[in-house]
Design an enzyme around this catalytic site. Structure first.
Site, mmCIF file in Angstrom:
data_model
loop_
_atom_site.group_PDB
_atom_site.id
_atom_site.type_symbol
_atom_site.label_atom_id
_atom_site.label_comp_id
_atom_site.label_asym_id
_atom_site.label_seq_id
_atom_site.Cartn_x
_atom_site.Cartn_y
_atom_site.Cartn_z
ATOM 1 N N ASP A 55 44.239 -64.525 -118.497
ATOM 2 C CA ASP A 55 43.321 -65.173 -117.557
ATOM 3 C C ASP A 55 43.357 -64.519 -116.180
ATOM 4 O O ASP A 55 42.356 -64.556 -115.460
ATOM 5 C CB ASP A 55 43.646 -66.665 -117.429
ATOM 6 C CG ASP A 55 43.002 -67.455 -118.560
ATOM 7 O OD1 ASP A 55 41.814 -67.235 -118.825
ATOM 8 O OD2 ASP A 55 43.702 -68.273 -119.187
ATOM 9 N N ILE B 89 52.813 -81.870 -125.063
ATOM 10 C CA ILE B 89 54.066 -82.301 -124.438
ATOM 11 C C ILE B 89 54.494 -81.315 -123.356
ATOM 12 O O ILE B 89 54.863 -81.682 -122.246
ATOM 13 C CB ILE B 89 55.176 -82.427 -125.501
ATOM 14 C CG1 ILE B 89 54.865 -83.621 -126.412
ATOM 15 C CG2 ILE B 89 56.556 -82.606 -124.850
ATOM 16 C CD1 ILE B 89 55.804 -83.779 -127.575
ATOM 17 N N GLU B 90 54.360 -80.010 -123.642
ATOM 18 C CA GLU B 90 54.892 -79.018 -122.698
ATOM 19 C C GLU B 90 54.101 -78.947 -121.392
ATOM 20 O O GLU B 90 54.599 -78.445 -120.390
ATOM 21 C CB GLU B 90 54.982 -77.639 -123.362
ATOM 22 C CG GLU B 90 53.698 -77.202 -124.019
ATOM 23 C CD GLU B 90 53.844 -75.878 -124.775
ATOM 24 O OE1 GLU B 90 54.984 -75.440 -125.000
ATOM 25 O OE2 GLU B 90 52.791 -75.301 -125.120
ATOM 26 N N LYS C 2 32.552 -88.211 -128.070
ATOM 27 C CA LYS C 2 33.794 -89.008 -128.169
ATOM 28 C C LYS C 2 35.074 -88.222 -127.876
ATOM 29 O O LYS C 2 35.926 -88.681 -127.098
ATOM 30 C CB LYS C 2 33.868 -89.683 -129.546
ATOM 31 C CG LYS C 2 34.959 -90.726 -129.673
ATOM 32 C CD LYS C 2 34.629 -92.031 -128.984
ATOM 33 C CE LYS C 2 33.793 -92.902 -129.896
ATOM 34 N NZ LYS C 2 33.193 -94.055 -129.218
ATOM 35 N N PRO C 3 35.247 -87.015 -128.481
ATOM 36 C CA PRO C 3 36.504 -86.300 -128.182
ATOM 37 C C PRO C 3 36.675 -86.029 -126.683
ATOM 38 O O PRO C 3 37.779 -86.162 -126.147
ATOM 39 C CB PRO C 3 36.363 -84.981 -128.951
ATOM 40 C CG PRO C 3 35.331 -85.235 -129.995
ATOM 41 C CD PRO C 3 34.413 -86.280 -129.446
ATOM 42 N N GLY D 81 48.986 -49.768 -127.932
ATOM 43 C CA GLY D 81 49.784 -50.446 -128.955
ATOM 44 C C GLY D 81 51.241 -50.035 -128.922
ATOM 45 O O GLY D 81 51.657 -49.209 -128.109
ATOM 46 N N CYS E 254 46.480 -45.068 -123.326
ATOM 47 C CA CYS E 254 47.925 -45.227 -123.413
ATOM 48 C C CYS E 254 48.461 -44.754 -124.775
ATOM 49 O O CYS E 254 48.575 -43.560 -124.987
ATOM 50 C CB CYS E 254 48.324 -46.660 -123.081
ATOM 51 S SG CYS E 254 50.047 -46.775 -122.557
ATOM 52 N N GLY F 162 46.867 -44.656 -127.471
ATOM 53 C CA GLY F 162 45.773 -43.843 -128.017
ATOM 54 C C GLY F 162 45.823 -42.427 -127.469
ATOM 55 O O GLY F 162 45.558 -41.454 -128.187
ATOM 56 N N HIS G 278 45.910 -47.444 -117.747
ATOM 57 C CA HIS G 278 44.945 -48.396 -118.321
ATOM 58 C C HIS G 278 43.810 -48.635 -117.323
ATOM 59 O O HIS G 278 43.885 -49.578 -116.525
ATOM 60 C CB HIS G 278 45.633 -49.736 -118.597
ATOM 61 C CG HIS G 278 46.641 -49.693 -119.703
ATOM 62 N ND1 HIS G 278 46.364 -50.129 -120.972
ATOM 63 C CD2 HIS G 278 47.930 -49.272 -119.724
ATOM 64 C CE1 HIS G 278 47.435 -49.974 -121.734
ATOM 65 N NE2 HIS G 278 48.401 -49.460 -120.997
ATOM 66 N N GLU H 30 41.056 -49.947 -117.681
ATOM 67 C CA GLU H 30 40.310 -51.204 -117.909
ATOM 68 C C GLU H 30 40.745 -52.326 -116.960
ATOM 69 O O GLU H 30 39.970 -53.216 -116.648
ATOM 70 C CB GLU H 30 40.447 -51.673 -119.366
ATOM 71 C CG GLU H 30 41.860 -51.955 -119.868
ATOM 72 C CD GLU H 30 42.586 -50.717 -120.368
ATOM 73 O OE1 GLU H 30 42.067 -49.599 -120.168
ATOM 74 O OE2 GLU H 30 43.675 -50.863 -120.953
HETATM 75 N N1 GLN Z 1 54.037 -47.791 -127.053
HETATM 76 C C1 GLN Z 1 53.653 -46.858 -126.051
HETATM 77 C C2 GLN Z 1 54.664 -46.770 -124.919
HETATM 78 O O1 GLN Z 1 55.474 -47.657 -124.770
HETATM 79 C C3 GLN Z 1 52.267 -47.167 -125.511
HETATM 80 C C4 GLN Z 1 52.163 -48.437 -124.762
HETATM 81 C C5 GLN Z 1 50.764 -48.899 -124.550
HETATM 82 O O2 GLN Z 1 49.832 -48.506 -125.243
HETATM 83 N N2 GLN Z 1 50.563 -49.802 -123.601
HETATM 84 O O3 GLN Z 1 54.654 -45.834 -124.156
#
Ligand code: GLN
Length: 549
Positions: free
Chosen positions: A70, A148-149, A188-189, A350, A377, A379, A502, A504
């Site tokens: 967010d 609850i949390e 209602k909900p 990833g 990254c 990729g 990154h 983005e």
């Molecule tokens: N796993 C890779 C690293 O730790 C890439 C991390 C990512 O894509 N944010 O460098």
């Protein structure tokens, strides 16, 4: 200082973050200084250790916080950098309280949820608000009323409502489902969730009714009656084609004026960002397809900033990019034929070995088809491994994926060696980056120094720099010490770019990330042989893109 507290009812995933951000955006249009905070009731200290497949993207703030996604929505709507202190969790609050107790700060008191934990929550909210120098501080409470949390947080904001009388507004976002069989919207909900909130002692000032279809006047009337509100205080928020149309939907119902009145604030100026947003993002024709290759493709929220960055860039070019989600493991099993027919390929960030051979097969296919490629990254790292295998005939890999690899072209950052704790220990946050002249990156950004955000442990291994360069790989950006590769390109292809950072996270709806824009532009021009109109500040490298097509 004024506060707006946003709570949610009936179910999660209603776009509470979008609502809260849209309210904040509208208020800032009136010249009021607005900032925001997200409270997450989970016990993790931050979002960094959470699986994106279950929880969605980890958003990285410029100051290196790994936060709830967010905060990305807030940054995009408010066009303002958020700090890591603007996301608190049960874990972060309890850690503080327990540390304080261990130090003996409570002077022998029995430490309790009320008042010690709730006091800590209130003090974190107030401290953050004053650090932000906000006139209005919008606080979004994660989760759903009744969890609850979430209770200690609701209790804390209830108390703030009393302590800051006349300076708080409570907005409750609840879902109104549409029942296909009878063709009705069922209120209602939502009524029950307002009741649950009242049982805790909070009477909302506004009820935001999220629905798929527009609510009818008598449905609004009913919701108002059961919530002790006037019908104008029931805000209708039906599904819209783009989240960036929400500020206008709220403005059309006078939400900002009503809130300012309740907070006893006068507008100072007036801008019309909501109109710009709505006009840029409405009625966009679908664009050609981009392949999105990753490991977490079943939960779209896993890559929400990337998806938004593509939307921002697409809207600037006059279309809504169509995304073809490709599960990297599926490519491993069935080959990269799903790539065929797209106009551009992205390989997504990833961690871990699963799916990586599929990602590399996709990169190889993108190369073969000379498709515009953008690797972010992980990729980017995999595109370097693939390049080393293809062009240097090495049995290359990243040591993240094969610690014993013969040719570790991607290896741990030196400062990462010997780390044992996983939480908050990557190379995180914004850093200046030197962009080399004569590169696609430089042409896209038009600057020699840029600032982008990071989240990684591995990098291009300096031992292989020479070999990779000699084989034709171009290092198009470095960190300011020039010890670390920040971006790569393959100049033998029309558009082949990987970024260790990154981009983005800095993309904004009306100011898209230059490299995402360049990528999409390359992708559509490659397909149609035409150039869509570009924003005035963007200059495209004329020859590079077209010469080999
Ligand atoms: N796993 C890779 C690293 O730790 C890439 C991390 C990512 O894509 N944010 O460098």
């Amino acid at each position: 200082m004024r506060y707006i507290f946003v709570t949610g009812g009936v179910m999660s995933g209603l776009g509470k973050g979008v609502l809260a951000s849209s309210v904040a955006e509208l208020l800032s249009e009136s010249g009021i200084l607005v900032s925001m905070m997200k409270i997450d009731p989970y016990v993790n200290v931050d979002a960094g250790t959470m699986n994106p497949y279950k929880h969605g993207e980890v958003f990285v703030t410029d100051d290196g916080g790994e936060t709830d996604l967010d905060l990305g929505t807030y940054e995009r709507f408010l066009d303002r950098k958020m700090g890591r202190n603007l996301n608190i969790t049960t874990g972060s609050v309890y850690r503080e309280v327990i540390e304080r107790e261990r130090r003996g700060d409570y002077l022998g008191d029995c430490v309790q949820i009320i008042p010690h934990v709730t006091d800590e929550v209130k003090s974190k909210i107030r401290q953050a608000a004053s650090k932000e120098k906000a006139e209005v501080f919008v606080v979004e409470l994660g989760g759903t009323v009744g969890d609850i949390e979430g209770l200690p947080f609701l209790e804390a904001v209830r108390q703030m409502g009393l302590e800051e009388k006349g300076r708080t507004v409570f907005m409750h976002v609840a879902y109104v489902p549409h029942l296909e069989t009878t063709g009705e919207n069922k209120t209602k909900p939502a009524q029950h969730s307002v009741q649950a909130l009242r049982e805790i002692g909070i009477q909302p000032d506004f009820l935001v009714a999220r629905s798929s279809l527009q609510l009818l006047p008598d449905e609004v009337q009913k919701l108002a009656l059961f919530s002790s509100l006037s019908p104008s205080e029931v805000i209708r928020l039906p599904d819209v084609p783009s989240i960036y149309m929400v500020p206008k939907v709220l403005k059309d119902q006078g939400v900002d004026t009503m809130i300012l009145l309740k907070l006893n604030l006068q507008p100072k100026s007036q801008s019309a960002t909501h109109q710009l947003l709505a006009s840029r993002f409405s009625n966009l024709p679908p664009g050609p397809e981009i392949a999105m290759v990753g490991k977490y493709v079943t939960l779209r929220d896993s890559y929400v900033s990337i998806v938004e960055a593509l939307k921002h860039a697409g809207a600037a070019l006059g279309f809504n990019p169509k995304l073809r989600w490709i599960d990297a493991e599926d490519v491993e099993k069935n080959g990269p034929k799903q790539i065929d027919g797209v106009v551009g390929v992205m390989v997504l960030p990833g961690f871990g070995v699963r799916g990586t051979e599929g990602m590399m097969a996709s990169i190889q296919r993108a190369r073969e088809l000379r498709l515009p490629f953008l690797g972010i990254c992980f990729g980017m790292q995999l595109s370097v491994v693939e390049f080393a295998r293809e062009k240097l005939h090495l049995k290359a890999n990243s040591t993240e994926l094969d610690p014993q690899t013969e040719a570790p072209v991607i290896d741990l950052l030196p400062e990462q060696r010997g780390l044992t704790k996983m939480g908050g220990t990557m190379r995180l946050g914004g850093a200046d980056i030197a962009v080399e002249e004569g590169t696609l990156l430089r042409k896209a950004y038009g600057k020699s120094v840029i600032r982008e955000r990071h989240r990684h442990r591995y990098e291009v291994n300096p031992d292989y720099w020479d070999a990779l360069r000699n084989a034709g790989l171009l290092f198009s950006a470095f960190d300011m010490s020039r010890r670390r590769v920040e971006a790569i390109e393959d100049p033998s292809l029309p558009f082949f770019v990987g970024t260790q950072f990154h981009p983005e996270f800095n993309s904004r709806p009306l100011r898209p990330s230059p490299i995402y824009l360049a990528f999409l532009q390359a992708a559509v021009s490659a397909q149609r042989g035409i150039k869509p109109p570009l924003p005035p500040w963007f200059s495209w490298p004329e020859s590079r893109c077209e010469d080999k097509l």
